[in-house]
Every structure is written in structure tokens, then in C-alpha cells.
Enzyme design. Structure first.
Site, mmCIF file in Angstrom:
data_model
loop_
_atom_site.group_PDB
_atom_site.id
_atom_site.type_symbol
_atom_site.label_atom_id
_atom_site.label_comp_id
_atom_site.label_asym_id
_atom_site.label_seq_id
_atom_site.Cartn_x
_atom_site.Cartn_y
_atom_site.Cartn_z
ATOM 1 N N ARG A 142 60.596 -22.878 18.955
ATOM 2 C CA ARG A 142 59.555 -23.492 19.442
ATOM 3 C C ARG A 142 59.635 -24.894 19.514
ATOM 4 N NH1 ARG A 142 55.079 -20.968 16.628
ATOM 5 N NH2 ARG A 142 56.405 -21.196 15.036
ATOM 6 N N ARG A 196 39.991 -3.902 25.637
ATOM 7 C CA ARG A 196 39.573 -4.255 24.368
ATOM 8 C C ARG A 196 40.488 -3.656 23.331
ATOM 9 N NH1 ARG A 196 34.682 -6.212 24.667
ATOM 10 N NH2 ARG A 196 33.239 -5.874 26.316
#
Length: 146
Positions: free
Chosen positions: A13, A96
Site C-alpha cells: 500500500r 446484495r
């Protein structure tokens, strides 16, 4: 065991953050560290900006939002919720189901090790497995346990 993963390129990162800071104009004004995204509001027009809402009550705007905010992604949650709200009933249930992350049954151990701390035999194994150093003198490793 050293995993040989094809067509997957991983990097730390911090490396992504460094690249963004180096290549974005006025990055001191558009990159905010130590923020937790709560939600975002899509613009009504392609000429408007996306509004970001953070957990500390602040907000910001942007032209592009990259959803790389982790396993409990606020970007994924908002995106799939809105897509499900707009979809027909059958597709809505499927969308969902994608909101919450699902464990795949695979555990991956990741880490960084200074190259000088590794024995030569391990370095040779790393080179043989095509594991690439992304920021010398550090090596990235990935061990997969199914």
C-alpha cells in the site's frame, strides 16, 4: 510453500501511496491520509464531482474514486447497495449478496523482509519462484494455506 500466482501483481500500500504522491499534481491538496471513508455521493452530471464523506465528519470532492479501501470497503458497500436498489428483483438479491465479503477458505500470509536478513538459499528460492522485489532492499512474500 511459495505460491506461484500468474497474472496477479501485488504491491505494498505504501508503494501505491508513493506513486500517487509523486505523479498527481498538487498531491498535498488532494491526498488525505488517516481518513476513513464512510460513504460517497455520485454526481448528477459527468461534469460534477464525487462527494466523499469521512467518519470524522469532514468531506472532500474528487473526479475519480478508486475503491481500494480494504475488506470492509465503504466504496463496495455503497456501490452494490445502489446497484441493487436500481436492479430488478432477481438481480437485486445477487447484488446484495456481494456487499459483505465472503471468506474463500484460503488464508494468505503476507509480509516484508529486508533482503539482507534472508539466507542465500531463501533468496534463490524467491528468484526461482518469480517473486519480485517492489522496493529494494525489501522483498515481498506470499504464502497460501488452503
Amino acid at each position: 510453500m511459495i505460491a506461484r500466482v500468474m497474472a496477479v501483481h501485488t504491491f505494498h500500500r505504501a508503494e501505491l501511496q508513493r506513486l500517487l504522491v509523486e505523479h498527481l499534481h498538487a498531491s498535498d491538496k488532494i491526498i488525505h491520509f488517516a481518513k476513513r471513508l464512510e460513504s460517497y455521493v455520485e454526481p448528477d452530471s459527468v461534469t460534477d464531482q464525487i462527494v466523499l464523506q469521512f467518519s470524522d465528519g469532514t468531506s472532500a470532492t474528487c473526479d475519480v474514486l478508486v475503491g481500494s479501501d480494504g475488506i470492509r470497503s465503504a466504496v463496495r458497500r455503497k456501490m452494490y447497495t445502489e446497484l441493487a436498489d436500481e436492479a430488478d428483483r432477481m438481480r437485486s438479491d445477487e447484488l446484495r449478496a456481494m456487499i459483505e465479503p465472503v471468506w474463500s477458505g484460503t488464508v494468505a500470509y503476507r509480509g516484508l523482509i529486508p533482503a539482507e536478513k534472508l539466507p542465500k538459499a531463501v533468496l534463490q528460492e524467491i528468484e526461482t519462484a518469480n517473486i519480485v522485489s517492489f522496493s529494494p532492499p525489501w522483498y515481498s512474500f506470499l504464502v497460501v494455506d488452503n
